[in-house]
Design a protein around this motif. Structure first.
Motif: not given
Length: 904
Positions: A489-514
């Protein structure tokens, strides 16, 4: 009365009508648009004009008709004039929207892009106006938000104000940090939407420099792809120039620091337009030293945005808006890459990459004050400490986290930005003299600072790339132990956060904090509401993609339950947990328990300071010793019965079982090495003994072979067919002179067949290669090849060639006659065989190879020999038995020995 009354009523009515008409004339008609009092009338007129325009456009000639009409000058002039009017109208509309660009000088595709961009802006404005009219958006303008918080001072017993003197308490009160103020804003438009060069956040493409011109170059511009351990990247355009850069001599000499001007006496110039950049260039060409700093925003952007650049000279401060001039500041490479102009930075590690990524700027000849402070072993390396130490300025560093996208910039942000570079040239002079003093007047240390600063200038920007191990960093820092479900779950959620951040042009802290990400991976909620419960507050993108996140967690729950042991992770954690350190190092390195957000100070009281030792008063009241968790007896183990203390025993360091296991590993490895050496030695001895036995076997075989060769050589000596009467039977075979002319080969005999000759009369000796030890070669190995026909019967030959039958008379004629031979006599042939046997026996007797006459063959057990023995052959020699067997084969089917014999 009635008539008067009616007239008065009429007069009164006329006056009212006149007054109403007069008032209506005095009221001005309000027009919302020129010529239109109502918005509906304007919309209807617009639709009518649009309909008429479409009709006229459809009636315009096209194709071959247009080519025909275009041949007439009047038609061509009218069309060109109308095209000019339409382009002017479009340019006016585009200029009203704020889009920069001239539509008259663009091709068709670029014209269409400008119209689309202007249309988007108009639609956005219309949407804002409608939202404001409906009450959804009350204030579309920029709204500043200032958040304040008072820091809570949490100190240990060593820094308790009650234990300090009054003077120290006053100093502590004066040095207390002010209220923290974080400046942000609402309704900020995303500046990256207006960039001419669109941002590429994808991970499958390399970041490519946008530099098109290379001023101050020693080598022409060339960009090529290089590769290292981290992957591929584009080369540095100024790598050749940086490798050959050496600082000028005046930069390595001591100098008198030039005092800075006050902020009030120094002019500040804002560079917000493209025309202002040329003014900046003309001024910077006249200086040999400039101070540079950048302000960056990374919360609402994946890669980050450079929002502001500060450049200061000795007499002017410049603030450059890098959001609006992002694509026009590459001309500053003329100044930034010029080796004769020194650029002063503080902590330029990130600034160099930001300049390359956003502004296509590169730096040659730089001095980093952070590296210089580190070389001088200063207690603190921050710019705030250097400003306070050398300039007496205490900047408000809380604006470092401000939102630098705010336009126009508030006065507080402008003051903070110019302070970063206004005093930096003076600090550089002070640090340069300190470095020269540290080297006793030599310039080697100062030159090393320039070399290390040049190495920072060689850095190349690279886009972040997601890998399978990217999530392990936050996992190790969390000090949690996850099973395979949670790790998945940690690996897949981390991968989802990176993909959404690139698509929406937002930081990973804005999409989902650690911390929210770890909470989801650890709890693995079953329901979608549980996912939202793991976040407080709930990020907007998490709420929008809650269904997606729910599927990821459900798939993680379906994984088999295994608790993996990550060797690298466990080894790293155990090393950090049970790390043995020297006692002196532990005593000297004692970090203060400073609260979070509290500025560190170098003026704290210390027992080792001789000047302030008198101010520190020891505690008057002795605090009794508290009972620890592990109760101890009244008499310590380190004290004798009489109370005298003994020497303290050496304290044993706790070693965990895993650490013990790691220390035992070298000993186990050594034992295994010894065991391997012992086994290798035994194996080598076994191979040596095996080789020795094989050599002995080979030697034995050679001896047997030699013996058999001697026997065969002795037996196969040719014997004369007829011995003279004067020669005794005991004479050696070597002395008998054989006559080879008495013998004829079978091919030389014509018409008759004779008894097969033995190999006793062959002159050819067998060679060693013809001997087979496994199967002994028989003495009579040559066979006659009969190829004749006798008595009218066909005799098949081994050779394929067929011969004509020959008569008996022809056979007799071909047989040679000796002096004593009258004709063909088979009796003579039998006598010849007997003579050969007798000669052979005499030869063996002369050599002593025959058995004794008194030897009893009946008592010998021939069954023990290889091949056994037969009863009828007892008492005969091996070769006699063989010859007898040959004779039996030849006489098979015949009556007696006196008859004619046929050879097989």
């Amino acid at each position: 009365m009635s008539s008067v009354t009616n007239e008065q009523v009429l007069n009164k009515g006329n006056d009212e009508v006149k007054s109403e008409l007069k008032n209506s004339q005095e009221v001005e008609v309000v027009e919302i648009l020129p010529g239109y009092t109502k918005f509906d009338d304007f919309v209807n007129a617009g639709f009518e004009a649009l309909k008429n325009g479409i009709k006229v456009a459809n009636s315009f000639p096209s194709g071959q008709k247009y080519d025909y009409y275009n041949c007439f000058p009047n038609f061509r002039n009218i069309v060109n004039g109308e095209i000019k009017n339409v382009l002017d109208c479009m340019q006016n509309v585009i200029g009203a929207t704020g889009v920069r660009g001239n539509i008259r000088r663009r091709d068709i595709e670029e014209k269409f892009e400008l119209l689309v961009e202007a249309n988007d802006i108009l639609l956005e404005r219309a949407g804002i106006c409608m939202d404001e009219a409906s009450g959804i958006l009350r204030n579309p303008d920029l709204e500043l938000v200032v958040s304040q918080s008072t820091p809570v001072a949490v100190s240990g017993s060593w820094n308790n104000p009650t234990s300090c003197s009054e003077t120290q308490q006053s100093k502590l009160a004066s040095n207390q940090s002010p209220v923290i103020r974080l400046l942000a804003a609402k309704n900020i438009q995303r500046p990256q939407l207006k960039f001419e060069d669109k941002i590429d956040n994808s991970s499958n493409t390399l970041w490519q420099p946008r530099i098109s011109d290379k001023p101050n170059s020693l080598k022409p511009l060339a960009l090529f792809i290089e590769e290292d351990e981290a992957g591929e990247y584009f080369s540095h355009p100024y790598e050749f120039e940086l490798d050959r850069f050496t600082p000028a001599k005046h930069q390595l000499d001591p100098r008198i620091p030039v005092k800075y001007k006050s902020l009030d006496d120094t002019p500040i110039i804002m560079i917000e337009r493209k025309e202002d950049v040329q003014i900046l260039l003309n001024d910077l060409r006249n200086h040999t030293e400039i101070a540079v700093d950048l302000e960056h925003h990374s919360y609402r952007s994946f890669l980050g945005i450079t929002c502001l650049m500060q450049i200061s000279t000795r007499d002017t401060d410049y603030l450059i808006d890098t959001l609006t001039l992002r694509s026009h500041l590459h001309v500053l490479n003329e100044i930034f890459t010029k080796p004769s102009i020194l650029k002063v930075f503080h902590g330029a590690g990130s600034d160099i990459e930001w300049l390359q990524r956003d502004l296509s700027l590169y730096v040659v000849n730089m001095f980093d004050t952070h590296i210089a402070a580190k070389q001088l072993n200063l207690p603190y390396l921050s710019l705030a400490y250097l400003l306070k130490q050398h300039c007496g300025v205490d900047p408000n560093k809380h604006f470092q986290l401000a939102d630098w996208r705010i336009r126009p910039l508030p006065e507080e942000l402008m003051k903070y930005a110019r302070e970063d570079t206004h005093y930096l040239l003076y600090i550089k002079d002070k640090l340069t003299n300190a470095l020269l003093d540290q080297a006793n007047g030599q310039s080697n240390i100062l030159k090393a600072i320039y070399d290390r600063s040049t190495d920072i200038c060689k850095k190349v920007y690279r886009k972040p790339v997601w890998t399978e191990d990217s999530c392990m960093g936050i996992y190790r820092k969390s000090k949690k132990i996850f099973n395979n479900k949670q790790l998945y779950a940690l690996r897949e959620l981390h991968k989802w956060r990176d993909m959404i951040s690139r698509q929406e042009d937002d930081s990973i802290g804005y999409v989902l904090p650690n911390h929210m990400l770890l909470n989801m991976a650890e709890s693995l909620p079953r329901e979608m509401q549980g996912i939202l419960a793991c976040c407080n507050p709930i990020p907007p993108l998490v709420r929008q993609n809650s269904l997606w996140l729910h599927k990821i967690i459900l798939k993680a729950r379906e994984q088999p339950m295994i608790k993996p042991i990550l060797e690298d992770d466990i080894r790293q954690r155990m090393t950090q947990r049970h790390q043995t350190t020297d006692l002196e190092t532990v005593i000297l390195y004692s970090p203060h328990d400073m609260p979070q957000g509290m500025e560190v100070r170098a003026d704290l009281p210390c027992l080792l300071d001789p000047n302030r030792s008198a101010e520190i008063r020891p505690l008057e009241n002795n605090v009794p010793h508290c009972v620890t968790v592990f109760d101890s007896p009244l008499q310590s183990e380190d004290e004798d019965a009489d109370g005298s203390s003994r020497r303290c025993k050496k304290r044993t360091v706790f070693i965990s079982p895993f650490e013990r296991y790691k220390r035992v590993l070298p000993m186990i490895a050594a034992e295994e090495a010894k065991e391997r050496e012992k086994q290798e030695k035994q194996e080598s001895d076994r191979l040596k003994s095996l080789d020795k036995s094989q050599k002995e076997t080979i030697e034995s075989i050679e001896r047997v072979h030699e013996h058999f060769m001697n026997v065969v050589t002795a037996v196969t000596v040719p014997v004369r067919e007829e011995q003279p009467a004067t020669v005794s039977s005991t004479q050696p075979a070597e002395s008998i002179n054989t006559n080879k002319k008495d013998y004829k080969s079978l091919s030389q005999m014509k018409g008759r067949k004779r008894k097969r000759q033995s190999n006793y009369h062959d002159d050819v000796q067998p060679t060693t290669s013809q001997i087979d030890l496994s199967t002994p070669v028989p003495f009579l190995h040559k066979k006659a090849q009969p190829n004749h026909k006798q008595d009218g019967k066909n005799v098949r030959s081994d050779t394929p060639r067929k011969q004509k039958p020959r008569s008996r008379s022809n056979f007799v004629e071909d047989v040679p006659h000796g002096e004593n031979n009258v004709g063909p006599s088979f009796k003579a042939m039998r006598n010849n065989t007997k003579r050969e046997k007798q000669a052979n026996r005499n030869n063996l007797a002369s050599r002593g190879m025959l058995p004794e006459q008194s030897f009893d063959y009946k008592n010998v057990d021939f069954s023990s020999f290889q091949g056994g023995s037969r009863t009828q052959n007892r008492g005969q020699l091996p070769f006699q038995a063989q010859n007898k067997k040959k004779n039996f084969r030849g006489n098979r089917g015949k009556g007696n020995r006196g008859k004619k014999q046929k050879w097989n």
